[in-house]
Motif scaffolding. Structure first.
Motif, PDB file in Angstrom:
ATOM      1  N   PHE A 147       0.826  -1.208   0.000  1.00 28.35           N
ATOM      2  CA  PHE A 147       0.000   0.000   0.000  1.00 28.35           C
ATOM      3  C   PHE A 147       0.866   1.266   0.000  1.00 28.35           C
ATOM      4  O   PHE A 147       0.537   2.251  -0.665  1.00 28.35           O
ATOM      5  CB  PHE A 147      -0.928   0.003   1.204  1.00 28.35           C
ATOM      6  N   MET A 148       1.977   1.231   0.729  1.00 30.88           N
ATOM      7  CA  MET A 148       2.854   2.406   0.776  1.00 30.88           C
ATOM      8  C   MET A 148       3.505   2.685  -0.570  1.00 30.88           C
ATOM      9  O   MET A 148       3.807   3.840  -0.901  1.00 30.88           O
ATOM     10  CB  MET A 148       3.924   2.206   1.852  1.00 30.88           C
ATOM     11  N   TYR A 149       3.725   1.627  -1.383  1.00 30.83           N
ATOM     12  CA  TYR A 149       4.380   1.793  -2.682  1.00 30.83           C
ATOM     13  C   TYR A 149       3.416   2.195  -3.792  1.00 30.83           C
ATOM     14  O   TYR A 149       3.851   2.387  -4.938  1.00 30.83           O
ATOM     15  CB  TYR A 149       5.084   0.496  -3.084  1.00 30.83           C
ATOM     16  N   GLN A 150       2.144   2.304  -3.510  1.00 28.51           N
ATOM     17  CA  GLN A 150       1.207   2.702  -4.547  1.00 28.51           C
ATOM     18  C   GLN A 150       1.461   4.137  -5.012  1.00 28.51           C
ATOM     19  O   GLN A 150       2.145   4.909  -4.334  1.00 28.51           O
ATOM     20  CB  GLN A 150      -0.229   2.566  -4.032  1.00 28.51           C
ATOM     21  N   ASN A 156       5.440   7.862  -2.108  1.00 31.44           N
ATOM     22  CA  ASN A 156       5.375   8.953  -3.086  1.00 31.44           C
ATOM     23  C   ASN A 156       5.026  10.284  -2.426  1.00 31.44           C
ATOM     24  O   ASN A 156       5.519  11.341  -2.853  1.00 31.44           O
ATOM     25  CB  ASN A 156       4.357   8.625  -4.177  1.00 31.44           C
ATOM     26  N   ALA A 157       4.163  10.247  -1.407  1.00 32.35           N
ATOM     27  CA  ALA A 157       3.829  11.483  -0.697  1.00 32.35           C
ATOM     28  C   ALA A 157       5.057  12.069  -0.017  1.00 32.35           C
ATOM     29  O   ALA A 157       5.263  13.294  -0.013  1.00 32.35           O
ATOM     30  CB  ALA A 157       2.727  11.214   0.321  1.00 32.35           C
ATOM     31  N   MET A 158       5.894  11.199   0.543  1.00 31.80           N
ATOM     32  CA  MET A 158       7.105  11.669   1.205  1.00 31.80           C
ATOM     33  C   MET A 158       8.077  12.285   0.197  1.00 31.80           C
ATOM     34  O   MET A 158       8.618  13.377   0.422  1.00 31.80           O
ATOM     35  CB  MET A 158       7.784  10.505   1.944  1.00 31.80           C
ATOM     36  N   PHE A 159       8.295  11.594  -0.945  1.00 33.15           N
ATOM     37  CA  PHE A 159       9.185  12.144  -1.968  1.00 33.15           C
ATOM     38  C   PHE A 159       8.622  13.433  -2.568  1.00 33.15           C
ATOM     39  O   PHE A 159       9.376  14.344  -2.910  1.00 33.15           O
ATOM     40  CB  PHE A 159       9.423  11.114  -3.073  1.00 33.15           C
ATOM     41  N   ASP A 160       7.303  13.500  -2.684  1.00 29.72           N
ATOM     42  CA  ASP A 160       6.681  14.705  -3.211  1.00 29.72           C
ATOM     43  C   ASP A 160       6.930  15.897  -2.289  1.00 29.72           C
ATOM     44  O   ASP A 160       7.207  17.009  -2.746  1.00 29.72           O
ATOM     45  CB  ASP A 160       5.184  14.468  -3.384  1.00 29.72           C
ATOM     46  N   ALA A 161       6.867  15.642  -0.978  1.00 32.30           N
ATOM     47  CA  ALA A 161       7.104  16.723  -0.018  1.00 32.30           C
ATOM     48  C   ALA A 161       8.582  17.118   0.018  1.00 32.30           C
ATOM     49  O   ALA A 161       8.913  18.307   0.135  1.00 32.30           O
ATOM     50  CB  ALA A 161       6.635  16.294   1.368  1.00 32.30           C
ATOM     51  N   LEU A 162       9.495  16.140  -0.093  1.00 35.39           N
ATOM     52  CA  LEU A 162      10.924  16.438   0.001  1.00 35.39           C
ATOM     53  C   LEU A 162      11.457  17.109  -1.264  1.00 35.39           C
ATOM     54  O   LEU A 162      12.384  17.922  -1.186  1.00 35.39           O
ATOM     55  CB  LEU A 162      11.707  15.154   0.276  1.00 35.39           C
ATOM     56  N   THR A 163      10.898  16.752  -2.422  1.00 36.38           N
ATOM     57  CA  THR A 163      11.410  17.293  -3.688  1.00 36.38           C
ATOM     58  C   THR A 163      10.511  18.383  -4.264  1.00 36.38           C
ATOM     59  O   THR A 163      10.738  18.818  -5.395  1.00 36.38           O
ATOM     60  CB  THR A 163      11.553  16.160  -4.719  1.00 36.38           C
ATOM     61  N   PHE A 164       9.499  18.812  -3.493  1.00 37.71           N
ATOM     62  CA  PHE A 164       8.577  19.867  -3.924  1.00 37.71           C
ATOM     63  C   PHE A 164       7.902  19.521  -5.256  1.00 37.71           C
ATOM     64  O   PHE A 164       7.793  20.349  -6.159  1.00 37.71           O
ATOM     65  CB  PHE A 164       9.309  21.216  -4.027  1.00 37.71           C
ATOM     66  N   GLY A 165       7.508  18.251  -5.356  1.00 37.55           N
ATOM     67  CA  GLY A 165       6.773  17.809  -6.524  1.00 37.55           C
ATOM     68  C   GLY A 165       7.611  17.386  -7.704  1.00 37.55           C
ATOM     69  O   GLY A 165       7.069  16.966  -8.737  1.00 37.55           O
ATOM     70  N   TRP A 172       6.133   2.116  -8.141  1.00 37.94           N
ATOM     71  CA  TRP A 172       7.290   1.349  -7.684  1.00 37.94           C
ATOM     72  C   TRP A 172       7.205  -0.137  -8.038  1.00 37.94           C
ATOM     73  O   TRP A 172       8.181  -0.714  -8.520  1.00 37.94           O
ATOM     74  CB  TRP A 172       7.456   1.515  -6.177  1.00 37.94           C
ATOM     75  N   LEU A 173       6.075  -0.773  -7.780  1.00 32.76           N
ATOM     76  CA  LEU A 173       5.970  -2.223  -7.930  1.00 32.76           C
ATOM     77  C   LEU A 173       5.550  -2.642  -9.333  1.00 32.76           C
ATOM     78  O   LEU A 173       5.568  -3.837  -9.637  1.00 32.76           O
ATOM     79  CB  LEU A 173       4.977  -2.782  -6.911  1.00 32.76           C
ATOM     80  N   ASN A 174       5.162  -1.705 -10.196  1.00 27.39           N
ATOM     81  CA  ASN A 174       4.759  -2.046 -11.560  1.00 27.39           C
ATOM     82  C   ASN A 174       5.753  -1.570 -12.600  1.00 27.39           C
ATOM     83  O   ASN A 174       5.469  -1.622 -13.800  1.00 27.39           O
ATOM     84  CB  ASN A 174       3.378  -1.445 -11.859  1.00 27.39           C
ATOM     85  N   ASP A 175       6.900  -1.129 -12.178  1.00 28.11           N
ATOM     86  CA  ASP A 175       7.962  -0.696 -13.086  1.00 28.11           C
ATOM     87  C   ASP A 175       9.134  -1.674 -12.961  1.00 28.11           C
ATOM     88  O   ASP A 175       9.667  -1.864 -11.860  1.00 28.11           O
ATOM     89  CB  ASP A 175       8.423   0.717 -12.732  1.00 28.11           C
TER      90      ASP A 175
END
Length: 313
Positions: A147-150, A156-165, A172-175
């Motif tokens: 669920f976290m990798y969706q 993704n929410a964490m990376f979005d916040a750290l990299t400003f989008g 993650w799991l389908n690539d």
């Protein structure tokens, strides 16, 4: 003065020996009776399955088939390496997984063990926190991380916040480029606490006097680690490396729960491929051959590791 007859004197050692044999016999039968339940279970669930797997690996046996199994020699083994590209890819995925997980997980476990080995307030709480993922079911952990990798998950929410989008909406799991790496991160996080405890047990066997002597000689913390800590951890290091390697090569649950070997077999492993062939496609003879290849490979790697890390005279 009473003189013992020669016949009586000769009988006394014989009676003592018979009593000794009787006591030893009772102890032997008592010991056999105690190990009998465990021995029966080992024979039923370990020895017999291994023998059956060895025998089936040379046949074309199928789970549901009207035809009896037929001896095919080494055809299953030749097929695995020459006519089954998924098996070859599974071997490569398993090797990549082990080559990354073994050193990283061992190093992180040692680092955490060194940090929680200090005498300070609250250190027990940190030990418990790091160990909680170990006692949590790997199936539950895999479902949560799935669920976290969706795309709209926590990662993704964490990376979005750290990299400003700038970096978000990664599937993650389908690539094929990220699926195996995602499983590697999960596996390291889940099992590092167990090896932290093993390293910690090894650290606590090193006498404190050695550190005091090193400090008196003016050794820096790094010199204390290389000259005192690491040599004292050599037996622990062997155990940690062997256990991590065997667990890494036997990767199955995370793949089965999260990706089913996909996408495009990018996360398929040897064990997962054997289970899929044996139970989904019902090729039990071919699956037994893959299992035998896996057993020989794990045994060889464990022996090589043990030889490379053995104590030298």
């Amino acid at each position: 003065m009473t003189v013992t007859p020669p016949t009586v004197a000769a009988e006394e050692p014989r009676r003592a020996y018979r009593r000794f044999r009787s006591i030893k016999g009772r102890e032997t039968w008592a010991g056999l009776g105690m190990i009998a339940p465990a021995g029966v279970l080992l024979v039923l669930f370990l020895v017999i399955p291994v023998i059956l797997a060895f025998a089936l690996s040379f046949t074309n046996a199928r789970l549901i088939s009207p035809n009896p199994p037929r001896f095919v020699g080494f055809d299953n083994f030749i097929r695995a390496f020459t006519a089954d590209p998924v098996f070859v890819q599974s071997v490569g995925n398993t090797a990549v997984f082990a080559l990354v997980v073994v050193p990283v997980q061992a190093a992180l476990g040692l680092l955490l063990a060194v940090l929680v080995n200090r005498r300070m307030r609250g250190v027990t709480a940190f030990r418990v926190i790091f160990f909680i993922p170990v006692v949590t079911s790997i199936v539950v952990v895999s479902i949560l991380w799935k669920f976290m990798y969706q795309k709209d998950g926590l990662i993704n929410a964490m990376f979005d916040a750290l990299t400003f989008g700038a970096w978000s909406n990664v599937d993650w799991l389908n690539d094929p480029k990220t699926a195996l790496g995602a499983i590697i991160v999960l596996s390291i996080w889940q099992a590092v606490g167990f090896h932290m405890i093993i390293w910690l047990a090894g650290l606590q066997t090193i006498p404190e006097e050695l550190y005091e002597a090193a400090k008196m000689d003016g050794a820096s913390p790094w010199r204390q680690f290389t000259n005192v800590t690491w040599p004292g951890l050599r037996p622990t290091m062997v155990f940690v490396l062997v256990t991590i390697t065997i667990a890494a090569l036997g990767l199955f649950v995370q793949v089965d729960v999260m990706t089913q070997g996909g996408p495009v077999n990018s996360t398929s492993t040897i064990v997962f491929h054997a289970v899929r062939k044996g139970y989904e496609q019902q090729e039990i003879g071919y699956a037994a051959a893959i299992s035998l290849i896996f057993f020989v490979a794990v045994l060889a790697i464990a022996l090589i590791q043990r030889r490379l890390t053995r104590e030298k005279d």
